[in-house]
Write a protein that holds these residues in place. Structure first.
Motif, PDB file in Angstrom:
ATOM      1  N   LEU A 277       8.934  -6.648 -10.091  1.00 21.43           N
ATOM      2  CA  LEU A 277       7.660  -6.015  -9.752  1.00 21.43           C
ATOM      3  C   LEU A 277       7.664  -4.536 -10.114  1.00 21.43           C
ATOM      4  CD1 LEU A 277       7.027  -7.715  -6.339  1.00 21.43           C
ATOM      5  CD2 LEU A 277       5.669  -7.987  -8.396  1.00 21.43           C
TER       6      LEU A 277
ATOM      7  N   THR B 194       3.385  -4.950  -5.894  1.00 20.77           N
ATOM      8  CA  THR B 194       3.869  -3.729  -6.544  1.00 20.77           C
ATOM      9  C   THR B 194       3.427  -2.490  -5.778  1.00 20.77           C
ATOM     10  OG1 THR B 194       3.722  -4.842  -8.684  1.00 20.77           O
ATOM     11  CG2 THR B 194       3.883  -2.453  -8.729  1.00 20.77           C
TER      12      THR B 194
ATOM     13  N   GLY C 227       5.075  -2.821 -12.661  1.00 18.16           N
ATOM     14  CA  GLY C 227       4.233  -1.677 -12.332  1.00 18.16           C
ATOM     15  C   GLY C 227       4.352  -0.593 -13.381  1.00 18.16           C
TER      16      GLY C 227
END
Lengths: 306, 306
Positions: free
Chosen positions: B294, B225, B298
């Motif tokens: 991802l 991330t 995040g």
């Protein structure tokens, strides 16, 4: 801030503490060299006449009085930045939430929609600004072409002072997927039991929204508001590419003003004054939102005040 | 839903009339549901089309001839796709060079960011030392600090050490960690169960080995991330290249595009400009579609855990 350091008593704890400092040492150095140091230095510069050569001469509050009383560009940048923030921020908050609610229903193909809505938010930079410049083009742009279907006259989006702020809000709202995705995460963290028990009590959808969804979402709204506020005040790139601050300083945002003052006029001291002014505005508003948050942000699991 | 069916059949045994009534009301409910879902889809689709129009416009323009760009009513889809616009970009500008430069900055920046941020994140998450909370709070407050406040001192600093017109001002500060990514790493490391660490300690592992060989392999999702966020940042950044770089052969894609734009003011070379912009956006779009999960992860980590 007085840091009272009490070293731990046992040998093992002391060792752990030393290792802890070692791990964060790069960050501490970075904080001092790239954050705190430069911050204080630019504050110092703002009280001098430094213009990229010679030594800075202390001139007291002269830069500040010039900014508040004489500088027309300061007012331009204040006016345009506030106009942008006021136009963009509430719309971004509300529209992001609306789309997230729409997407939070159990519909098929949600990942596809989520990707489409989120994509504009992660694409940024010069390429996107150049693209929008052409979308807004008065004669050949696609926006006026679409509007002409409804009989509208062509609008000079980026050359007409009356419309240019609308253009910037439209372009920024294109990235509404950024706040949508945060809202979506917030919505999905609301326990479903709350809705189930409300249903048993006979609450309808509207009531559930006002009495469960919205209160449970206030921490997320708070987060989107604060981050949006800090980012919106610093708008630079799109204006630098699309308008250069025009027409007639209508988009001469704070960032542009600081950039041009520092790196074209080389008035480092005055640029620092402007930067600190921007910082003061952002900090004041952030602190203001934080202090009001006690009244409207609801943290599940936090103790209710009697 | 199935439970309602069971109840319906149960009632049917005793009072067939109510069961029938129930069944019709269920039917009406599902009809309402159908309308509801189609409305949701209609709105989501409408929004998707709106959001995709600029991308479509970019692609379409990049395949047009100059004449097709300057016609009214606008040409939606070029009659003959001019693919030559794309290779022409490489002839008109050192675009390949720009891409290489962007990659050098991005890769250097990502490596530095990962090292600096994970170290500090680990320290803040797993090691106890006096002042830890204060320092971490200080780290978070730097998120609020506008880049504008420190840009002039940074410029003066890098100028003093002779780093202007090199990539060092982009890469070196990265090794000192980034407030936001430190936060991401810390959140992740805090969630790792303590037993793993304890077992390693009993085996005589040093703290650094525990960090490097136990915690880092567990942190792959955060590493990915952070790497992706950092890539997007460095790839799109315009302000710092604008301030730090002077020679054109050192420009990254963002600044190269800007050069291209100022050299071709107006609509003069719109198709090639759009072709260049498409290519500048492409890596971001591709990465986004492969790593969408991802991204969302995040965001969830930052937005919800506040």
């Amino acid at each position: 801030m007085a840091l009272r350091i009490r070293m731990p008593k046992t040998k093992m704890a002391r060792r752990e503490a030393m290792e802890g400092y070692l791990f964060i040492l790069p960050w501490i150095l970075g904080f001092l060299i790239f954050r705190l140091g430069p911050m204080l230095y630019s504050l110092f510069l703002s009280f001098t006449d430094y213009a990229a050569r010679g030594a800075p001469q202390f001139i007291g509050l002269e830069n500040y009085t010039y900014m508040f009383t004489k500088d027309p560009r300061f007012l331009d940048s204040l006016r345009s930045t506030l106009a942008f923030v006021v136009g963009y921020l509430p719309l971004n908050l509300a529209l992001g939430l609306a789309i997230a609610l729409l997407m939070n229903q159990r519909v098929r193909g949600i990942t596809g929609f989520r990707a489409i809505y989120y994509l504009p938010a992660v694409t940024s930079g010069v390429a996107v600004a150049i693209l929008w410049q052409f979308v807004f083009h008065k004669q050949w742009g696609i926006l006026n072409a679409i509007l002409s279907v409804f009989g509208a006259q062509p609008i000079g989006w980026l050359v007409d002072p009356k419309w240019v702020m609308v253009a910037f809000v439209i372009m920024s709202i294109w990235g509404v997927g950024g706040s949508m995705i945060i809202y979506l995460a917030g919505l999905q963290s609301i326990p479903t039991e709350l809705y189930e028990s409300a249903s048993i009590d006979g609450a309808n959808g509207v009531r559930k929204f006002w009495h469960i969804t919205l209160p449970m979402l206030t921490p997320t709204i708070f987060f989107v508001l604060i981050t949006g506020l800090i980012a919106a005040f610093q708008i630079f790139e799109s204006a630098y590419i699309m308008t250069g601050g025009g027409p007639n300083y209508a988009t001469y945002f704070f960032g542009l003003n600081i950039y041009f003052t520092a790196f074209q006029s080389l008035r480092f001291a005055y640029a620092s004054t402007l930067a600190w002014m921007l910082f003061a505005i952002i900090a004041a508003l952030t602190i203001f939102v934080f202090t009001t948050s006690r009244r409207w942000v609801f943290y599940a699991g936090a103790r209710e005040d009697a | 839903m199935p439970r309602e069916d069971v109840m319906a059949t149960e009632t049917q045994l005793y009072t067939p009339s109510t069961a029938a009534a129930r069944r019709t009301s269920g039917l009406r409910l599902s009809r309402r549901r159908v309308i509801h879902t189609s409305l949701t889809y209609a709105l989501l689709l409408f929004g998707s089309v709106l959001l995709m129009v600029p991308f479509f416009w970019m692609l379409s323009t990049s395949l047009k001839t100059l004449a097709e760009v300057q016609t009214w009513p606008i040409v939606w889809i070029p009659s003959n796709a001019v693919w030559e616009n794309y290779p022409a970009v490489f002839q008109k500008t050192p675009f390949a060079r720009y891409i290489m430069n962007s990659l050098v900055i991005a890769i250097g920046g990502i490596i530095g960011t990962l090292i600096g941020s994970s170290l500090a994140g680990f320290g803040f998450a797993r090691l106890r030392f006096p002042g830890r909370n204060v320092l971490f709070f200080l780290n978070l407050t730097t998120l609020m600090l506008p880049a504008w406040v420190v840009i002039v001192p940074h410029f003066m600093m890098f100028s003093a050490v002779g780093w202007l017109d090199t990539y060092l001002p982009f890469i070196v500060p990265a090794f000192f960690g980034n407030a936001f990514y430190i936060f991401l790493f810390r959140q992740w490391f805090m969630g790792v169960p303590g037993e793993l660490e304890d077992a390693a300690r009993i085996d005589g592992c040093s703290t650094f080995r525990i960090f490097a060989q136990i915690f880092m392999p567990l942190a792959k999702p955060v590493i990915a991330t952070v790497a992706i966020f950092a890539f997007f940042y460095y790839w799109n950044d315009l302000l710092y290249p604008l301030v730090y770089l002077q020679s054109q052969m050192k420009f990254p894609v963002s600044l190269g595009l800007r050069m291209f734009q100022t050299a071709n003011a107006g609509v003069v070379d719109m198709p090639k400009m759009m072709a260049a912009s498409m290519m500048a956006l492409l890596p971001c779009v591709v990465i986004f579609f492969f790593a969408q999960r991802l991204f969302v992860q995040g965001v969830v980590m930052t937005g919800v855990e506040k």
